[in-house]
Motif scaffolding. Structure first.
Motif, PDB file in Angstrom:
ATOM      1  N   LEU A  71       0.821  -1.203   0.000  1.00  0.00           N
ATOM      2  CA  LEU A  71       0.000   0.000   0.000  1.00  0.00           C
ATOM      3  C   LEU A  71       0.858   1.256   0.000  1.00  0.00           C
ATOM      4  O   LEU A  71       1.880   1.324   0.670  1.00  0.00           O
ATOM      5  N   GLY A  72       0.456   2.247  -0.770  1.00  0.00           N
ATOM      6  CA  GLY A  72       1.168   3.519  -0.828  1.00  0.00           C
ATOM      7  C   GLY A  72       1.569   3.864  -2.247  1.00  0.00           C
ATOM      8  O   GLY A  72       1.040   3.335  -3.220  1.00  0.00           O
ATOM      9  N   VAL A  73       2.516   4.776  -2.351  1.00  0.00           N
ATOM     10  CA  VAL A  73       3.012   5.245  -3.651  1.00  0.00           C
ATOM     11  C   VAL A  73       4.451   4.762  -3.812  1.00  0.00           C
ATOM     12  O   VAL A  73       5.283   4.975  -2.940  1.00  0.00           O
ATOM     13  N   TRP A  74       4.736   4.114  -4.945  1.00  0.00           N
ATOM     14  CA  TRP A  74       6.064   3.589  -5.255  1.00  0.00           C
ATOM     15  C   TRP A  74       6.587   4.321  -6.484  1.00  0.00           C
ATOM     16  O   TRP A  74       5.850   4.528  -7.453  1.00  0.00           O
ATOM     17  N   THR A  75       7.831   4.716  -6.450  1.00  0.00           N
ATOM     18  CA  THR A  75       8.433   5.408  -7.592  1.00  0.00           C
ATOM     19  C   THR A  75       9.764   4.760  -7.944  1.00  0.00           C
ATOM     20  O   THR A  75      10.405   4.120  -7.110  1.00  0.00           O
ATOM     21  N   GLY A  76      10.174   4.932  -9.175  1.00  0.00           N
ATOM     22  CA  GLY A  76      11.458   4.400  -9.605  1.00  0.00           C
ATOM     23  C   GLY A  76      11.839   4.958 -10.964  1.00  0.00           C
ATOM     24  O   GLY A  76      11.032   5.603 -11.636  1.00  0.00           O
ATOM     25  N   THR A  77      13.066   4.743 -11.349  1.00  0.00           N
ATOM     26  CA  THR A  77      13.567   5.174 -12.656  1.00  0.00           C
ATOM     27  C   THR A  77      14.309   4.008 -13.298  1.00  0.00           C
ATOM     28  O   THR A  77      14.681   3.056 -12.619  1.00  0.00           O
ATOM     29  N   GLY A  78      14.513   4.106 -14.582  1.00  0.00           N
ATOM     30  CA  GLY A  78      15.229   3.044 -15.267  1.00  0.00           C
ATOM     31  C   GLY A  78      15.681   3.466 -16.647  1.00  0.00           C
ATOM     32  O   GLY A  78      15.429   4.587 -17.084  1.00  0.00           O
ATOM     33  N   LYS A  79      16.378   2.565 -17.309  1.00  0.00           N
ATOM     34  CA  LYS A  79      16.834   2.759 -18.689  1.00  0.00           C
ATOM     35  C   LYS A  79      16.340   1.574 -19.499  1.00  0.00           C
ATOM     36  O   LYS A  79      16.262   0.460 -19.005  1.00  0.00           O
ATOM     37  N   ALA A  80      16.031   1.830 -20.744  1.00  0.00           N
ATOM     38  CA  ALA A  80      15.583   0.771 -21.645  1.00  0.00           C
ATOM     39  C   ALA A  80      16.010   1.139 -23.056  1.00  0.00           C
ATOM     40  O   ALA A  80      16.573   2.219 -23.287  1.00  0.00           O
ATOM     41  N   THR A  81      15.765   0.238 -23.985  1.00  0.00           N
ATOM     42  CA  THR A  81      16.091   0.499 -25.389  1.00  0.00           C
ATOM     43  C   THR A  81      14.865   0.259 -26.254  1.00  0.00           C
ATOM     44  O   THR A  81      13.964  -0.501 -25.893  1.00  0.00           O
ATOM     45  N   TRP A  82      14.833   0.937 -27.387  1.00  0.00           N
ATOM     46  CA  TRP A  82      13.803   0.735 -28.396  1.00  0.00           C
ATOM     47  C   TRP A  82      14.390  -0.198 -29.448  1.00  0.00           C
ATOM     48  O   TRP A  82      15.176   0.223 -30.279  1.00  0.00           O
ATOM     49  N   PRO A  83      14.035  -1.472 -29.453  1.00  0.00           N
ATOM     50  CA  PRO A  83      14.591  -2.395 -30.442  1.00  0.00           C
ATOM     51  C   PRO A  83      14.249  -1.990 -31.875  1.00  0.00           C
ATOM     52  O   PRO A  83      15.059  -2.159 -32.779  1.00  0.00           O
ATOM     53  N   HIS A  84      13.071  -1.447 -32.082  1.00  0.00           N
ATOM     54  CA  HIS A  84      12.647  -1.061 -33.430  1.00  0.00           C
ATOM     55  C   HIS A  84      13.236   0.284 -33.872  1.00  0.00           C
ATOM     56  O   HIS A  84      12.986   0.730 -34.979  1.00  0.00           O
ATOM     57  N   ARG A  85      14.033   0.913 -33.018  1.00  0.00           N
ATOM     58  CA  ARG A  85      14.715   2.162 -33.367  1.00  0.00           C
ATOM     59  C   ARG A  85      16.225   1.978 -33.286  1.00  0.00           C
ATOM     60  O   ARG A  85      16.947   2.866 -32.820  1.00  0.00           O
ATOM     61  N   GLY A  86      16.685   0.829 -33.684  1.00  0.00           N
ATOM     62  CA  GLY A  86      18.120   0.578 -33.717  1.00  0.00           C
ATOM     63  C   GLY A  86      18.785   0.521 -32.357  1.00  0.00           C
ATOM     64  O   GLY A  86      19.970   0.804 -32.222  1.00  0.00           O
ATOM     65  N   GLY A  87      18.032   0.162 -31.324  1.00  0.00           N
ATOM     66  CA  GLY A  87      18.610   0.058 -29.990  1.00  0.00           C
ATOM     67  C   GLY A  87      18.770   1.384 -29.276  1.00  0.00           C
ATOM     68  O   GLY A  87      19.513   1.483 -28.308  1.00  0.00           O
ATOM     69  N   GLU A  88      18.055   2.413 -29.726  1.00  0.00           N
ATOM     70  CA  GLU A  88      18.120   3.737 -29.080  1.00  0.00           C
ATOM     71  C   GLU A  88      17.762   3.607 -27.597  1.00  0.00           C
ATOM     72  O   GLU A  88      16.768   3.011 -27.230  1.00  0.00           O
ATOM     73  N   GLU A  89      18.600   4.141 -26.741  1.00  0.00           N
ATOM     74  CA  GLU A  89      18.400   4.055 -25.300  1.00  0.00           C
ATOM     75  C   GLU A  89      17.622   5.276 -24.799  1.00  0.00           C
ATOM     76  O   GLU A  89      17.777   6.377 -25.317  1.00  0.00           O
ATOM     77  N   PHE A  90      16.781   5.061 -23.793  1.00  0.00           N
ATOM     78  CA  PHE A  90      16.057   6.167 -23.177  1.00  0.00           C
ATOM     79  C   PHE A  90      15.922   5.907 -21.681  1.00  0.00           C
ATOM     80  O   PHE A  90      16.071   4.786 -21.214  1.00  0.00           O
ATOM     81  N   GLN A  91      15.680   6.967 -20.933  1.00  0.00           N
ATOM     82  CA  GLN A  91      15.454   6.868 -19.496  1.00  0.00           C
ATOM     83  C   GLN A  91      13.983   7.135 -19.228  1.00  0.00           C
ATOM     84  O   GLN A  91      13.353   7.937 -19.912  1.00  0.00           O
ATOM     85  N   TYR A  92      13.455   6.465 -18.223  1.00  0.00           N
ATOM     86  CA  TYR A  92      12.056   6.656 -17.870  1.00  0.00           C
ATOM     87  C   TYR A  92      11.897   6.689 -16.352  1.00  0.00           C
ATOM     88  O   TYR A  92      12.769   6.275 -15.603  1.00  0.00           O
ATOM     89  N   ALA A  93      10.774   7.219 -15.922  1.00  0.00           N
ATOM     90  CA  ALA A  93      10.392   7.229 -14.516  1.00  0.00           C
ATOM     91  C   ALA A  93       9.023   6.576 -14.419  1.00  0.00           C
ATOM     92  O   ALA A  93       8.253   6.569 -15.386  1.00  0.00           O
ATOM     93  N   GLU A  94       8.744   6.008 -13.263  1.00  0.00           N
ATOM     94  CA  GLU A  94       7.524   5.255 -13.078  1.00  0.00           C
ATOM     95  C   GLU A  94       6.951   5.536 -11.691  1.00  0.00           C
ATOM     96  O   GLU A  94       7.701   5.762 -10.741  1.00  0.00           O
ATOM     97  N   GLU A  95       5.628   5.535 -11.596  1.00  0.00           N
ATOM     98  CA  GLU A  95       4.967   5.702 -10.312  1.00  0.00           C
ATOM     99  C   GLU A  95       3.782   4.751 -10.264  1.00  0.00           C
ATOM    100  O   GLU A  95       3.009   4.670 -11.228  1.00  0.00           O
ATOM    101  N   ALA A  96       3.650   4.028  -9.173  1.00  0.00           N
ATOM    102  CA  ALA A  96       2.524   3.124  -8.972  1.00  0.00           C
ATOM    103  C   ALA A  96       1.915   3.422  -7.610  1.00  0.00           C
ATOM    104  O   ALA A  96       2.638   3.599  -6.624  1.00  0.00           O
ATOM    105  N   THR A  97       0.591   3.502  -7.566  1.00  0.00           N
ATOM    106  CA  THR A  97      -0.127   3.800  -6.331  1.00  0.00           C
ATOM    107  C   THR A  97      -1.074   2.644  -6.025  1.00  0.00           C
ATOM    108  O   THR A  97      -1.831   2.221  -6.902  1.00  0.00           O
ATOM    109  N   PHE A  98      -1.030   2.156  -4.792  1.00  0.00           N
ATOM    110  CA  PHE A  98      -1.868   1.045  -4.347  1.00  0.00           C
ATOM    111  C   PHE A  98      -2.692   1.499  -3.145  1.00  0.00           C
ATOM    112  O   PHE A  98      -2.124   1.963  -2.155  1.00  0.00           O
ATOM    113  N   VAL A  99      -4.017   1.377  -3.260  1.00  0.00           N
ATOM    114  CA  VAL A  99      -4.930   1.855  -2.222  1.00  0.00           C
ATOM    115  C   VAL A  99      -5.926   0.744  -1.892  1.00  0.00           C
ATOM    116  O   VAL A  99      -6.523   0.157  -2.797  1.00  0.00           O
TER     117      VAL A  99
END
Length: 104
Positions: free
Chosen positions: A35-63
């Protein structure tokens, strides 16, 4: 590294915020730790864009759903830098085994 995948992108970097010791609510039992709010960040790649790397952030809330063996959730993922939305979803988790019955 790899594609986006729900909460998988949060990996070991997830950090709960705003969560004390959650009360034991009807049917939630051992799942109360989420329960609560969870946050995090990460890196991933776009396989269909020649392996272009990007960073993302994520938030999940459980009530908890008061009086029911269920937890509602919302999740959103955005690209770091320009905050462009990449993914979002909402739903609920029925906790049948923890409620000791058919899940209400």
């Amino acid at each position: 590294r790899g594609g986006m995948g729900g909460m998988g992108g949060m990996g070991g970097m997830a950090v709960p915020t705003g969560v004390g010791a959650p009360p034991m609510l009807d049917g939630i039992g051992a799942a109360s730790w989420i329960l609560g709010v969870w946050t995090g960040t990460g890196k991933a790649t776009w396989p269909h864009r020649g392996g272009e790397e990007f960073q993302y952030a994520e938030e999940a809330t459980f009530v908890p759903v008061v009086g029911r063996p269920a937890i509602t959730y919302s999740q959103r993922t955005w690209r770091v830098g320009d905050h462009a939305t990449m993914h979002n979803e909402n739903g609920f988790l029925r906790l049948r085994s923890m409620a000791g019955g058919a899940g209400g």
